[in-house]
Scaffold this motif. Sequence first.
Motif, PDB file in Angstrom:
ATOM      1  N   CYS A 160       0.856  -1.194   0.000  1.00 61.81           N
ATOM      2  CA  CYS A 160       0.000   0.000   0.000  1.00 61.81           C
ATOM      3  C   CYS A 160       0.885   1.235   0.000  1.00 61.81           C
ATOM      4  O   CYS A 160       1.973   1.216   0.559  1.00 61.81           O
ATOM      5  CB  CYS A 160      -0.860   0.049   1.261  1.00 61.81           C
ATOM      6  N   ARG A 244      -3.313   0.622  -4.326  1.00 64.38           N
ATOM      7  CA  ARG A 244      -3.792  -0.006  -3.104  1.00 64.38           C
ATOM      8  C   ARG A 244      -3.605   0.904  -1.886  1.00 64.38           C
ATOM      9  O   ARG A 244      -2.565   1.512  -1.712  1.00 64.38           O
ATOM     10  CB  ARG A 244      -2.996  -1.296  -2.887  1.00 64.38           C
ATOM     11  N   PRO A 293       0.950  -8.215  -1.519  1.00 60.84           N
ATOM     12  CA  PRO A 293       0.004  -7.713  -2.524  1.00 60.84           C
ATOM     13  C   PRO A 293       0.753  -6.998  -3.647  1.00 60.84           C
ATOM     14  O   PRO A 293       1.615  -6.156  -3.380  1.00 60.84           O
ATOM     15  CB  PRO A 293      -0.869  -6.717  -1.748  1.00 60.84           C
ATOM     16  N   THR A 295      -0.107  -4.920  -7.215  1.00 53.14           N
ATOM     17  CA  THR A 295      -1.242  -4.328  -7.915  1.00 53.14           C
ATOM     18  C   THR A 295      -0.768  -3.660  -9.194  1.00 53.14           C
ATOM     19  O   THR A 295       0.203  -2.903  -9.176  1.00 53.14           O
ATOM     20  CB  THR A 295      -1.903  -3.241  -7.032  1.00 53.14           C
TER      21      THR A 295
END
Length: 328
Positions: A160, A244, A293, A295
């Motif tokens: 993020c 994100r 994660p 993205t």
Amino acid sequence: MLSEFDIIRSFFTRSAPATVLGVGDDAALIRPAPGMELAISTDMLVSGRHFFEDVDAYKLGHKSLAVNLSDMAAMGAHPRWATLSLALPESMARKDESWLRAFADGFFALAHAHRVDLIGGDTTNGPLNICVTIIGEAPEGKALRRSGARPGDDIWVSGCLGDAALALAYRKKKIMLESGSVEALEVEVLMDALEMPTPRVDLGQRLIGLAHSAIDISDGLLADLGHILECSRVAAVVRIDQIRRSAVMKKHFSHPLAIEWLLAGGDDYELCFTVPSSERTKVELLSREEGVPLTCIGSIEEGEGLVVLDSSGRTVATEVKGYDHFRA
Ligand code: ADP
Ligand code: MG
């Protein structure tokens, strides 16, 4: 009062199993593995500029190494050795050794986790200033560079963005966060984002042979992606709603500075990299395997410049730039 040599012996001399000759001589000796080339990077952390004077010493030890590990990650290099140069105010070397102990513990905890040996440095008296040099290895000719992005690549980001910038704004009390109160747990998550960043070292190494280009996001997405575009002589389109955001960031996203935190916040230490769009499933698999994660936030195009689009496809004005020490 501890002498320079007491400090080196007591706090910074530990076993260095992957090193020919470590701390204690005029120079260290290292032997890279056959077929590998060395990747070397230095970062300096200055008190009052890169961290608050009263920051927790353990966290500062961690971050001093973490920011350097992040540079290894961005090259796809395997970090192996580090040097540590310290200017310490007298107060920190005097009677109370707890500051040095905590700083060394934070540094070595992260070093051990990545099997990095501390092989030397310098210790002097002066305003608190920490300079780490990291040395890593990458397979010959394979390190990830900023210059390899090509039209047809997707742009990917790990984790993020913006939490460290949000944390900094909160810490400086420059902003009142939305709805007044920030819950204790949120504060902890935010402060860790700022003070205890997790460098994406394993991910970086696994991007070798897959990514065309990579950079770590230390100065903000726009500035750092901008370096890729400049070095690769290409353009990019980024879709802001694809970036994100953490739960805390989502909660405070109505704040007028939120877009700036997301696009231009520094200190994230995530990776931004480009991969041919035909390899998308490989990146998705890598994300699952690494538990990080990943993205896709946009694409590389022919030409020059960076266009940021909002959720309805309109261009977002992007005067916001990343951090620049001589312009800040
Ligand atoms: P020189 O006089 O040759 O500069 P120093 O007395 O500064 O050597 O350092 C002695 C040894 O301690 C050297 O091997 C040096 O790399 C190491 N050293 C000094 N400061 C640090 C530190 N903060 N962390 C790790 N090693 C250090
Ligand atoms: Mg010296």
